[in-house]
Design an enzyme around this catalytic site. Structure first.
Site, PDB file in Angstrom:
ATOM      1  CD  GLU A   1      -3.160  -1.095   2.060  1.00  0.00           C
ATOM      2  OE1 GLU A   1      -3.209  -0.232   2.947  1.00  0.00           O
ATOM      3  OE2 GLU A   1      -4.121  -2.029   1.774  1.00  0.00           O
TER       4      GLU A   1
ATOM      5  CD  GLU B   1      -3.517  -6.071   2.724  1.00  0.00           C
ATOM      6  OE1 GLU B   1      -4.563  -5.467   3.475  1.00  0.00           O
ATOM      7  OE2 GLU B   1      -2.377  -5.720   2.889  1.00  0.00           O
TER       8      GLU B   1
HETATM    9  O1  AHR Z   1      -5.123  -6.194   6.828  1.00  0.00           O
HETATM   10  C1  AHR Z   1      -5.217  -4.925   7.523  1.00  0.00           C
HETATM   11  C2  AHR Z   1      -4.328  -4.024   6.777  1.00  0.00           C
HETATM   12  O2  AHR Z   1      -5.315  -3.538   5.611  1.00  0.00           O
HETATM   13  C3  AHR Z   1      -3.049  -3.909   6.123  1.00  0.00           C
HETATM   14  O3  AHR Z   1      -2.030  -4.112   7.027  1.00  0.00           O
HETATM   15  C4  AHR Z   1      -2.930  -3.005   5.170  1.00  0.00           C
HETATM   16  O4  AHR Z   1      -2.074  -3.565   3.982  1.00  0.00           O
HETATM   17  C5  AHR Z   1      -4.435  -2.836   4.726  1.00  0.00           C
HETATM   18  O5  AHR Z   1      -4.512  -1.563   4.902  1.00  0.00           O
END
Ligand code: AHR
Length: 498
Positions: free
Chosen positions: A176, A302
Site C-alpha cells: 500500500e 488483501e
Molecule cells: O489487513 C489489515 C491492513 O489492511 C493491512 O495491514 C493493510 O495493508 C491494509 O490497509
C-alpha cells in the site's frame, strides 16, 4: 414456481489453470494473528512445536494454504528483519505503531515464520520494507535467505540454524505504497520500485525471484495504469490490488457489525462484495493494454470482509466474528477469482487467524473454525485445476428497489478428469433450480457438500463451534446427460462429477 436456470459448462482451454495461489492467506503482526494466534505462550496448554500452535497448523494443512504472506500489511513497511533473527533473548523490543502500539518482542521473526510455512506445507510470500527501510536492507534479507555463497550474512543464517538457503521466491516490494507504505504518488512509487527491484537479485541455487509491485487500492485505475506504463514487464512478476468488503461501504465511521445484522445489511454487504468483479475486470483491462500476453499476474493480496471490531476488544487489533455471510462473501469472491484465472493468479484473504475475516479464531486454549474456513475447505479442489468457463443468466435477488445476481458459480476439471462446480445462492429465501449441460465431460455420478445455516447471521462460538458446518448435499441428480440441482437459499455448494 421458480424458473429453472439453464447453465452450460464449456470445455475451456486445457492450458488455463486456476492458480493455487488464489488460495493464499495472510499473517500480519497485527492483534492476535501472530502473537497469541500462530505463536503462543510457552505455558499455553495446546499442542505446540516450539511456540507454534499445532492445532491451527493441522486445521490449515487440511485446506491446503497455497502461500502465506508476512509480516504485513502496513507492518511490513515498519519491519526491520534484523530485529527478528538471532538469539531470542537478544532481540530488541519495538513498538507496533500501526496496530494498537503493541509491544513487539520480535520472538517471531524470519526463521520462525519459515518454520511455520514448512509445517503448513505452504510457500512463503514476504513483503519487503520500502516505506521506512532501505534498498540495502531488502537486498541483505534476500542474500541472507537465498544465497549459498560464503559470506558473513550466510554464515549468520547458518549460525541461526539454517545451513541451506531457503530459496524464498515471492517478494512484495512494499505494501500500500499509496497509503501506510509511504503515501507516495504512483509516479514516485514506480521509480522507487525500479530501484528496489534492480537490487533484488537471484542467487545461484535458489529459484528466480517473483518480484511483486505494490498495487492499487480498490478502483484506483491510475495506480495500475502508472505501474504498467512505467515499469518494464521483465521487472515484475506480479502486480497487486487490495479490495475489502465493508458492510456499510464506509471507511470513516461504522463499517457495520460482524453479527446481529439485518437482511438489508446483509444485502448491502453482498452488493459491495460483488464489486470485486467489476474492479478485477477494470484492472485486468488496463494490464491487457500494456501486457496483452498476460505475463504479469494480478494478485489480490488483501481481500475480505472488514467490520467493526467485537465490542470490548482493542480497536487496533481488528478482531471480528465471522458468520454465514462471510462464507457467502468468500464463496462469491473465490468464484470471481477462478473465473478470472487468466489474469488473477494470486490472492490472500485478510487474515488467517483472529484478524478481520479469519479462518480460525482462538480464545486461550480454545479454537474454532469459522464459516469462511469451510469455504476454503470446499474450494480447495479448484487449486491448479483447469478452468471450465460457465454460461448462465442469474435470477435476481431483490431488496427494495435494488437487485443483485442471486447466483454465482465457477467450475474446474482436475488432473484426474474430475469436474467440480462451486455454486453460491445469495438469496435468503428462494432456492435456485439449475439444469446444467456439460460440454465434453464424461461423468457417471454426482456428489456434493453444502455450507448453510437457518440464519444468514449464524456464526460459530467457542461454546458452540459447530453451528455453521459442512454437510453432505443430496440436491444434485444426473438426468440423462444433464445435471439437475436445487441450491437452497443462502448456501455454498460444491459438486463433484466423476
Ligand atoms: O489487513 C489489515 C491492513 O489492511 C493491512 O495491514 C493493510 O495493508 C491494509 O490497509
Amino acid at each position: 414456481a421458480a424458473q429453472t436456470v439453464q447453465m452450460t459448462v464449456q470445455p475451456g482451454d486445457p492450458k488455463l489453470q486456476i492458480s493455487k495461489h488464489i488460495y493464499g492467506h495472510f499473517a500480519e503482526h497485527l492483534g492476535r494473528c501472530v502473537y497469541d494466534g500462530f505463536w503462543v505462550d510457552e505455558k499455553l496448554n495446546v499442542p505446540k512445536q516450539g511456540r507454534i500452535r499445532m492445532d491451527i497448523v493441522e486445521a490449515l494443512r487440511k485446506i491446503k494454504v497455497a502461500n502465506l504472506r508476512w509480516p504485513g500489511g502496513c507492518y511490513a513497511d515498519a519491519y526491520h528483519w534484523r530485529d527478528g533473527v538471532g538469539p531470542t533473548a537478544q532481540r530488541p523490543r519495538t513498538i507496533n505503531t500501526w496496530w494498537g502500539d503493541a509491544t513487539e518482542d520480535n520472538s517471531f521473526g524470519t526463521h520462525e515464520f519459515l518454520e511455520l510455512c514448512k509445517l503448513l506445507g505452504t510457500e512463503p510470500y514476504l513483503a519487503a520494507n520500502v516505506g521506512s527501510g532501505t534498498v540495502q536492507e531488502m537486498a541483505t534479507w534476500m542474500e541472507y535467505l537465498n544465497s549459498n555463497a560464503d559470506t558473513p550474512l550466510t554464515q549468520q543464517r547458518k549460525q541461526n540454524g539454517h545451513p541451506e538457503p531457503y530459496g524464498v521466491t515471492m517478494w512484495g516490494i512494499g505494501n500500500e505504497s499509496w497509503g501506510c507504505g509511504g503515501n507516495m504518488t504512483a509516479d514516485y512509487y514506480t521509480d522507487v520500485y525500479k530501484r528496489y527491484a534492480t537490487f533484488a537479485h537471484n542467487y545461484p541455487g535458489s529459484p528466480p525471484l517473483k518480484r511483486i509491485v505494490s498495487g492499487a487500492n480498490g478502483d484506483d485505475a491510475n495506480w495500475t495504469e502508472t505501474c504498467m506504463k512505467n515499469i518494464p514487464l521483465n521487472m515484475m512478476w506480479g502486480l497487486t490490488l487490495h479490495q475489502y468488503t465493508l458492510p456499510t461501504g464506509n471507511w470513516n465511521g461504522s463499517k457495520g457489525k460482524a453479527t446481529g445484522f439485518s437482511e438489508q445489511e446483509y444485502f448491502n454487504t453482498m452488493r459491495n462484495c460483488l464489486k470485486m468483479e467489476d474492479i478485477v475486470t477494470r484492472h485486468s483491462a488496463i494490464m491487457d493494454k500494456y501486457d496483452p500476453q498476460k505475463k504479469v499476474a494480478l494478485l489480490v493480496d488483501e481481500w475480505g470482509v472488514w467490520t467493526d471490531v467485537e465490542p470490548g476488544t482493542n480497536p487496533g487489533f481488528l478482531y471480528q466474528q465471522n458468520s454465514l455471510r462471510d462464507a457467502l462473501v468468500a464463496g462469491t469472491t473465490l468464484n470471481i477469482f477462478n473465473n478470472h484465472a487468466e489474469r488473477v493468479r494470486g490472492a490472500n484473504l485478510a487474515q488467517a487467524v483472529n484478524v478481520l475475516q479469519a479462518l480460525v479464531l482462538t480464545d486461550k486454549e480454545r479454537m474454532l473454525l469459522t464459516p469462511t474456513y469451510h469455504v476454503f475447505d470446499l474450494y480447495q479442489v479448484h487449486q491448479d485445476a483447469q478452468l471450465l468457463p460457465l454460461q448462465f443468466s442469474s435470477p435476481e435477488y431483490v431488496m427494495g428497489n435494488e437487485k443483485i445476481p442471486a447466483l454465482n458459480a465457477s467450475a474446474s476439471k482436475d488432473k484426474n478428469g474430475v469436474v467440480h462446480i462451486s455454486l453460491v445462492n445469495l438469496d435468503t429465501k428462494k432456492s435456485q433450480k439449475l439444469e446444467t449441460a456439460l460440454g465434453g465431460v464424461t461423468w457417471k455420478s454426482v456428489s456434493g457438500r453444502i455450507l448453510t445455516s437457518p440464519k444468514v447471521n449464524d456464526y460459530n462460538t467457542f461454546e458452540k463451534p459447530n453451528t455453521v458446518k459442512l454437510a453432505s448435499f443430496s440436491g444434485a441428480k444426473k438426468r440423462g446427460d444433464k445435471l439437475a440441482v436445487e441450491i437452497p437459499p443462502q448456501s455454498v455448494v460444491v459438486l463433484e462429477l466423476k
